[in-house]
Write a protein that holds these residues in place. Structure first.
Motif, PDB file in Angstrom:
ATOM      1  N   LEU A  84      -5.229  45.998  45.479  1.00  0.00           N
ATOM      2  CA  LEU A  84      -4.321  45.981  44.378  1.00  0.00           C
ATOM      3  C   LEU A  84      -3.142  46.102  44.803  1.00  0.00           C
ATOM      4  O   LEU A  84      -2.847  45.583  46.212  1.00  0.00           O
ATOM      5  CB  LEU A  84      -4.459  47.440  43.692  1.00  0.00           C
ATOM      6  N   TYR A  92      -1.289  52.259  39.399  1.00  0.00           N
ATOM      7  CA  TYR A  92      -2.601  52.094  39.870  1.00  0.00           C
ATOM      8  C   TYR A  92      -3.530  53.163  40.386  1.00  0.00           C
ATOM      9  O   TYR A  92      -4.560  52.796  40.704  1.00  0.00           O
ATOM     10  CB  TYR A  92      -2.159  50.992  41.154  1.00  0.00           C
ATOM     11  N   ILE A 140      -6.719  42.754  41.926  1.00  0.00           N
ATOM     12  CA  ILE A 140      -5.675  42.518  41.124  1.00  0.00           C
ATOM     13  C   ILE A 140      -4.598  41.650  42.037  1.00  0.00           C
ATOM     14  O   ILE A 140      -4.166  41.934  42.912  1.00  0.00           O
ATOM     15  CB  ILE A 140      -4.684  43.868  41.024  1.00  0.00           C
ATOM     16  N   VAL A 162      -8.461  41.749  37.630  1.00  0.00           N
ATOM     17  CA  VAL A 162      -7.786  42.747  36.639  1.00  0.00           C
ATOM     18  C   VAL A 162      -6.295  42.528  36.460  1.00  0.00           C
ATOM     19  O   VAL A 162      -5.432  42.286  37.523  1.00  0.00           O
ATOM     20  CB  VAL A 162      -8.042  44.079  36.993  1.00  0.00           C
ATOM     21  N   ASP A 163      -5.866  42.662  35.336  1.00  0.00           N
ATOM     22  CA  ASP A 163      -4.346  42.854  35.087  1.00  0.00           C
ATOM     23  C   ASP A 163      -3.901  41.484  35.039  1.00  0.00           C
ATOM     24  O   ASP A 163      -2.850  41.125  34.400  1.00  0.00           O
ATOM     25  CB  ASP A 163      -3.652  43.840  36.238  1.00  0.00           C
ATOM     26  N   ARG A 164      -4.248  40.653  35.788  1.00  0.00           N
ATOM     27  CA  ARG A 164      -3.628  39.207  35.909  1.00  0.00           C
ATOM     28  C   ARG A 164      -5.064  38.275  36.213  1.00  0.00           C
ATOM     29  O   ARG A 164      -5.742  38.773  36.923  1.00  0.00           O
ATOM     30  CB  ARG A 164      -2.718  38.901  36.844  1.00  0.00           C
ATOM     31  N   SER A 306      -4.396  52.021  31.951  1.00  0.00           N
ATOM     32  CA  SER A 306      -4.656  51.507  33.256  1.00  0.00           C
ATOM     33  C   SER A 306      -6.185  52.252  33.436  1.00  0.00           C
ATOM     34  O   SER A 306      -6.876  51.091  34.294  1.00  0.00           O
ATOM     35  CB  SER A 306      -3.663  51.649  34.272  1.00  0.00           C
TER      36      SER A 306
END
Lengths: 349, 349
Positions: A84, A92, A140, A162-164, A306
């Motif tokens: 991450l 996070y 991430i 994840v996230d992007r 999250s």
DNA sequence: TAGAGCCTGGACAACGTTGTCAGGTGCGCG
DNA sequence: CGCGCACCTGACAACGTTGTCCAGGCTCTA
């Protein structure tokens, strides 16, 4: 001359008081090596009496199974990696914790590392984790080219982003609905009468930032409001630059009456700027943050969950691991608008 | 009949498309196994031409060294474990990150796990990490008996405790000056004229809570103020109970005029309670938290530097690893009083 | 009581890497 | 021209565990 066992080779590079091995336990208990293995792993086929003897030897020697050797033999490590951006970022923490809980429920440990938003470091970390033979990887992304993971994925490392989304490879990804969330947040401001609305966000090369900007534009367009360039400030990351950007928007001849903040760091800085000024400016931020409700006015936010992102990603990862290959999928989680006051202020001036 | 190689044994329990090994690389490059090893590890004694051929084979096959096997052979894993209470707690994020950075600078990876404040889970986690043969362990204790780690420490696992001391074993520990910090915080309130000061904190069986309580008592005693039982609320953890405790203290016939909050969760809840009431009550909290400065009044806190705790512990850990055994030490880091307004309010009523 | 079958325990190889040592090649120097 | 030396390279064992197979002893039945 017979081959000698080279004493120095017995424990290369080790400063340890030699740890006992199964062999040592077996010798002490007066049984075979494999019998110890059976006891340690709770396999059937050992008489209670033998088991007791072995157990005593284990306790006496302080034996602990060497999982490295086990991994080498079994091929699975029962651990997953998480790459991450920054563990210290409050966004996070819950994500990481959620991944950990899922891993734990599958009997796996979590190894994690922070990329510090540096693509090269992300790559190093991910590959180091692969060298450790983690069973799977939750990433991430910091960079936008993940082809370096192709051999790993082919070799069987389960991978979820994840996230992007991943760059230049086809892989599972779990995202928040950044576009929809931002659009709703801006629409909320518009519904409260605002027309001159500022947007302060991260560099559009970051997927989340780009999507949120797109949401902003969409909401404005839906309302038939032409967007002026001076209302938008992109690629702004440091608190100082956010501060400057906000101050500029607010000191125009026709200043913005509301601001949409692209992420929680921006939001917090904008709150500070607004607290210093006298004018009443509406604010909606992307990402929730602790104590947002305690500020006056409370800060209206578009919240993403999250923990749910992490949980969903980890569950998907283990589905890959359990079920073999499945077609990559893009999972989008909804966001939630939480009204607390700052987003409901009417336009001033 | 000759012994057969049992095909099923070649990759036990593995669903992987077999990963290439050094042997495969060697075959493809037409060199010996050890030469590949040398190239992979950047050892000297390989002609540029050979090196190039090996490198090409590595790239072509997508080879990545199997660190499990390496660990088995070398005895060191270049990884350390961190057992903390909850990764999602903002206090531990920076701590964890600091440990990670130190580990990184020593070429080590970080494996971490949350104990969820459960001693049994702490134990399981720590031992699982030992089975992975982490080189060292940073532990934020949940339990108060750590004798289970004795065999591990004897076997050479470097161990440092953080935030709270180890129970029933002698080991390195890095702490904040909980006693001094609390005493200073309470003295600060006394200096602003308060005499009836409440204390809301965690169970005294938790070391930090006990120390902070001791600091509170010491400050009161130094000022010659006898402490009344109804001013103290211990073992209070859930927001609801904190809320109730605070409300009680404030509704006495002779209510407290100031509150000292024993940790950040308590502080935040007390802020909420105070925001609801009309009376002006002073507040000092232990632990800093984000946005404390944005509240009105800003919240005065006794701040501990969680990143410094993590950094100090990790550095100590690597000193153990590099330098062999050193006598266990107790390192106490200072706290810092940050005045923001809430602690400087005069007694009301 | 003998034979069949089951249960327990142990010998052995293999996982993929690295340390040690020995062999082989080529070069420089006497 | 030959010897020795330096430098590369590769064969081999060992790290600690687990999967497979086999041997021996026991029980149960005919």
């Amino acid at each position: 001359m017979p081959k000698t066992t080279h004493r120095a080779d017995r424990h290369p590079g080790s400063r340890y008081g030699n740890r006992p091995t199964m062999k040592d336990v077996a010798a002490r208990a007066g049984v075979g090596l494999k019998t110890v293995s059976r006891v340690v792993n709770g396999e059937p086929g050992v008489t209670p009496d033998t088991e007791r003897r072995v157990q005593e030897a284990i306790d006496a020697l302080g034996f602990r199974r060497n999982d490295s050797a086990r991994v080498l033999r079994k091929g699975r490590t029962a651990s997953i990696g998480l790459v991450l951006e920054d563990l210290a970022d409050p966004f996070y923490g819950p994500l990481s914790r959620a991944v950990e809980e899922v891993a734990r429920s599958h009997g796996a440990l979590l190894i994690n590392g922070s990329s510090a938003e540096d693509p090269e470091r992300e790559r190093e970390l991910a590959l180091a984790l692969c060298a450790r033979r983690v069973d799977g990887l939750v990433v991430i992304p910091a960079g936008d080219d993940h082809r370096y993971l192709e051999p790993e994925i082919r070799a069987g490392v389960a991978t979820v982003f994840v996230d992007r989304p991943a760059g230049r490879i086809d892989a599972d990804v779990v995202l928040s609905d950044n576009f929809g969330g931002a659009r709703d947040g801006v629409a909320h401001l518009i519904a409260h009468g605002h027309r001159r609305i500022g947007f302060i966000g991260d560099m559009p090369r970051i997927h989340t930032a780009a999507e949120r900007l797109r949401g902003y534009r969409a909401a404005m367009e839906d309302a038939g409001i032409p967007v002026e360039d001076r209302w938008m400030s992109l690629g702004v990351t440091s608190p100082e630059r956010v501060r400057r950007a906000a101050q500029e928007m607010l000191s125009e001849p026709e200043p913005v009456t509301a601001v949409f903040a692209g992420n929680n760091r921006v939001t917090v800085t904008v709150v500070r700027v607004l607290a210093e000024g006298s004018r009443q400016v509406a604010l909606v931020g992307f990402d929730d943050f602790e104590l947002a409700d305690l500020l006056r006015p409370g800060v209206t936010v578009v919240a993403q969950d999250s923990a749910a992102l992490g949980r969903t990603a980890a569950e998907r990862l283990f589905r890959q691991l359990d079920g073999g290959l499945i077609a990559p999928e893009r999972i989008e989680l909804p966001t939630r608008l939480i009204t607390r006051g700052s987003g409901e202020l009417p336009p001033a001036g």
